[in-house]
Write a protein that holds these residues in place. Structure first.
Motif, PDB file in Angstrom:
ATOM      1  N   TYR A  47      -4.470  -3.235  -0.001  1.00  0.00           N
ATOM      2  CA  TYR A  47      -4.442  -4.082   1.198  1.00  0.00           C
ATOM      3  C   TYR A  47      -3.341  -3.673   2.162  1.00  0.00           C
ATOM      4  CZ  TYR A  47      -7.675  -6.820  -1.490  1.00  0.00           C
ATOM      5  OH  TYR A  47      -8.775  -7.205  -2.230  1.00  0.00           O
ATOM      6  N   LYS A  68      -9.580 -12.665  10.884  1.00  0.00           N
ATOM      7  CA  LYS A  68      -8.909 -12.379   9.624  1.00  0.00           C
ATOM      8  C   LYS A  68      -9.664 -13.010   8.472  1.00  0.00           C
ATOM      9  CE  LYS A  68      -4.434 -11.970  11.743  1.00  0.00           C
ATOM     10  NZ  LYS A  68      -3.083 -12.423  11.830  1.00  0.00           N
ATOM     11  N   ARG A  83      -1.392  -1.354   4.977  1.00  0.00           N
ATOM     12  CA  ARG A  83      -1.730  -0.626   6.212  1.00  0.00           C
ATOM     13  C   ARG A  83      -2.930  -1.206   6.968  1.00  0.00           C
ATOM     14  NH1 ARG A  83       1.812   3.316   6.431  1.00  0.00           N
ATOM     15  NH2 ARG A  83       2.524   4.336   4.548  1.00  0.00           N
ATOM     16  N   ASN A  84      -3.099  -2.531   6.857  1.00  0.00           N
ATOM     17  CA  ASN A  84      -4.166  -3.171   7.644  1.00  0.00           C
ATOM     18  C   ASN A  84      -3.690  -4.430   8.348  1.00  0.00           C
ATOM     19  OD1 ASN A  84      -4.067  -5.122   5.698  1.00  0.00           O
ATOM     20  ND2 ASN A  84      -6.043  -4.674   4.792  1.00  0.00           N
TER      21      ASN A  84
END
Length: 165
Positions: free
Chosen positions: A97, A2, A99-100
């Motif tokens: 940012y 991440k 839908r991830n």
């Protein structure tokens, strides 16, 4: 791996949170809430509001990107009407940012934080017309309440979703 960190918000985050808050409203609620109302919202005004919130006791957490900017935030605490235990007051993420996995990480972080404080449930209010509300359904809530709220002088249906922690 991440490329962001979820951490407790500090007063210097007020402008970044306000930017997310206002721009998320303008994308999420476009075609739901009037353009006139959305156009009246300013980052400057919301920064003042967030500065006050972050200067006191709060449970607001930000998603900070590697470059130091804020992509999203979540704010939680005790359920305001005292019928349930915890409440997610706000969760917003800039459109680019979404839908991830960041939204899911913020939501799960909020649930875990409330659970660690001894809460067994969390209430979330969502506009019925909000297409993004289906995000919440993946966490298996129960609809427990409905109400009408006023935004910019217009009325909207809102539903209360309850999550078991």
């Amino acid at each position: 791996m991440k490329n962001y960190l979820i951490r407790k918000a500090v007063p210097t985050d007020a402008a970044g949170i306000a930017n997310v808050h206002i721009n998320s409203w303008k994308t999420t609620y476009k075609d739901i809430v009037s353009d006139e109302y959305l156009d009246s919202l300013t980052v400057e005004d919301r920064t003042v509001r967030w500065d006050g919130i972050l200067s006191g006791s709060h449970q607001t957490y930000v998603c900070q990107l590697e470059d130091g900017s804020i992509a999203g935030f979540v704010s939680i605490g005790k359920e305001r009407e005292k019928k349930y235990e915890g409440e997610l007051y706000a969760i917003y993420l800039l459109k680019e940012y979404q839908r991830n996995g960041i939204g899911s990480d913020l939501f799960t972080f909020a649930m875990d934080a409330l659970k660690s404080q001894g809460f067994s449930n969390m209430l979330v209010w969502v506009l019925k017309e909000n297409a993004s509300k289906h995000f919440y359904y993946s966490f298996n809530p129960v609809t427990v309440k409905e109400q009408i709220i006023s935004i910019g002088g217009e009325e909207y249906d809102e539903e209360g979703l309850l999550f078991t922690l």
